[in-house]
Design a protein around this motif. Structure first.
Motif, PDB file in Angstrom:
ATOM      1  N   VAL A   1     -63.209  43.915  -1.705  1.00 17.74           N
ATOM      2  CA  VAL A   1     -63.376  42.561  -1.182  1.00 17.74           C
ATOM      3  C   VAL A   1     -62.091  41.752  -1.271  1.00 17.74           C
ATOM      4  N   ILE A   2     -61.362  41.878  -2.382  1.00 19.98           N
ATOM      5  CA  ILE A   2     -60.193  41.022  -2.597  1.00 19.98           C
ATOM      6  C   ILE A   2     -58.886  41.777  -2.356  1.00 19.98           C
ATOM      7  N   ASP A   3     -57.875  41.015  -1.932  1.00 17.33           N
ATOM      8  CA  ASP A   3     -56.538  41.550  -1.749  1.00 17.33           C
ATOM      9  C   ASP A   3     -55.556  40.462  -2.149  1.00 17.33           C
ATOM     10  N   PRO A   4     -54.673  40.716  -3.119  1.00 17.95           N
ATOM     11  CA  PRO A   4     -54.402  41.979  -3.795  1.00 17.95           C
ATOM     12  C   PRO A   4     -55.510  42.351  -4.783  1.00 17.95           C
ATOM     13  N   PRO A   5     -55.490  43.602  -5.258  1.00 13.99           N
ATOM     14  CA  PRO A   5     -56.509  44.052  -6.217  1.00 13.99           C
ATOM     15  C   PRO A   5     -56.470  43.236  -7.516  1.00 13.99           C
TER      16      PRO A   5
ATOM     17  N   HIS B   1     -50.689  34.779  -4.086  1.00 11.43           N
ATOM     18  CA  HIS B   1     -50.013  35.736  -4.963  1.00 11.43           C
ATOM     19  C   HIS B   1     -48.636  36.055  -4.384  1.00 11.43           C
ATOM     20  N   PRO B   2     -47.700  36.465  -5.221  1.00 12.66           N
ATOM     21  CA  PRO B   2     -46.367  36.845  -4.727  1.00 12.66           C
ATOM     22  C   PRO B   2     -46.468  37.884  -3.615  1.00 12.66           C
ATOM     23  N   GLY B   3     -45.719  37.648  -2.541  1.00 13.73           N
ATOM     24  CA  GLY B   3     -45.715  38.570  -1.409  1.00 13.73           C
ATOM     25  C   GLY B   3     -46.755  38.254  -0.348  1.00 13.73           C
ATOM     26  N   PHE B   4     -47.598  37.243  -0.586  1.00 12.16           N
ATOM     27  CA  PHE B   4     -48.634  36.870   0.377  1.00 12.16           C
ATOM     28  C   PHE B   4     -48.315  35.502   0.957  1.00 12.16           C
ATOM     29  N   THR B   5     -48.539  35.336   2.253  1.00 16.01           N
ATOM     30  CA  THR B   5     -48.309  34.047   2.907  1.00 16.01           C
ATOM     31  C   THR B   5     -49.616  33.288   3.116  1.00 16.01           C
ATOM     32  N   ARG B   6     -50.718  33.919   2.806  1.00 12.02           N
ATOM     33  CA  ARG B   6     -52.031  33.272   2.932  1.00 12.02           C
ATOM     34  C   ARG B   6     -52.561  32.935   1.540  1.00 12.02           C
TER      35      ARG B   6
END
Length: 156
Positions: free
Chosen positions: A30-34, A140-145
């Motif tokens: 369901v979630i990203d990142p884990p 989270h680091p590396g995510f733009t959303r």
């Protein structure tokens, strides 16, 4: 059920890790990142418990819940609130959070703070029923959303 503080004499790290992983397992697809729960090891979990204020809920000799509390500037941060899947819906999470509120008051901290993933809308609703309000969106680091939201509960 009894709630006990996890201290130096605690030796059930494998059971505690299994509890956290089993109660967070529903998030896996369901979630990203884990979940960061997947990065826990027996040694890192023991270290986390030494650095934070940690409690376990025990019933019939079995670990059925836990909460990790970390004092911060102006808040008591709540992390790894975990309830065994077979014990959910019985008020254990609410009891553990009530204990966290007591600790925050003892330490002169005016609020609880937690983070929950953006995809876990059921968690958002549960925490809102327990008096938490959304205060921020984070990535989270590396995510733009947005990947998580912060929620706080002011204590009176």
């Amino acid at each position: 059920m009894e709630i006990t503080r996890i201290g130096e004499g605690f030796g059930r790290w494998d059971e505690l890790l299994a509890l956290i992983l089993s109660s967070f397992a529903y998030m896996d697809d369901v979630i990203d990142p884990p979940s960061s729960a997947h990065r826990l090891t027996l040694a890192s979990l023991a270290q986390k418990a030494r650095e934070e204020i940690t409690f376990a809920a025990i019933e019939g000799g079995r670990l059925i819940g836990c909460i990790f509390c970390k004092p911060e500037q102006g808040f008591l941060y709540i992390g790894k609130l975990a309830i065994a899947p077979t014990s959910q819906g019985k008020g254990i999470g609410r009891r553990l959070l009530s204990l966290a509120e007591e600790i925050a008051r003892e330490k002169g901290l005016p609020a609880l703070r937690l983070e929950t993933r953006i995809e876990l809308t059921g968690n958002h609703a549960t925490f809102a029923r327990w008096g938490f309000a959304k205060t921020a969106e984070n990535a989270h680091p590396g995510f733009t959303r947005t990947t998580s939201i912060e929620m706080q509960k002011r204590l009176d």
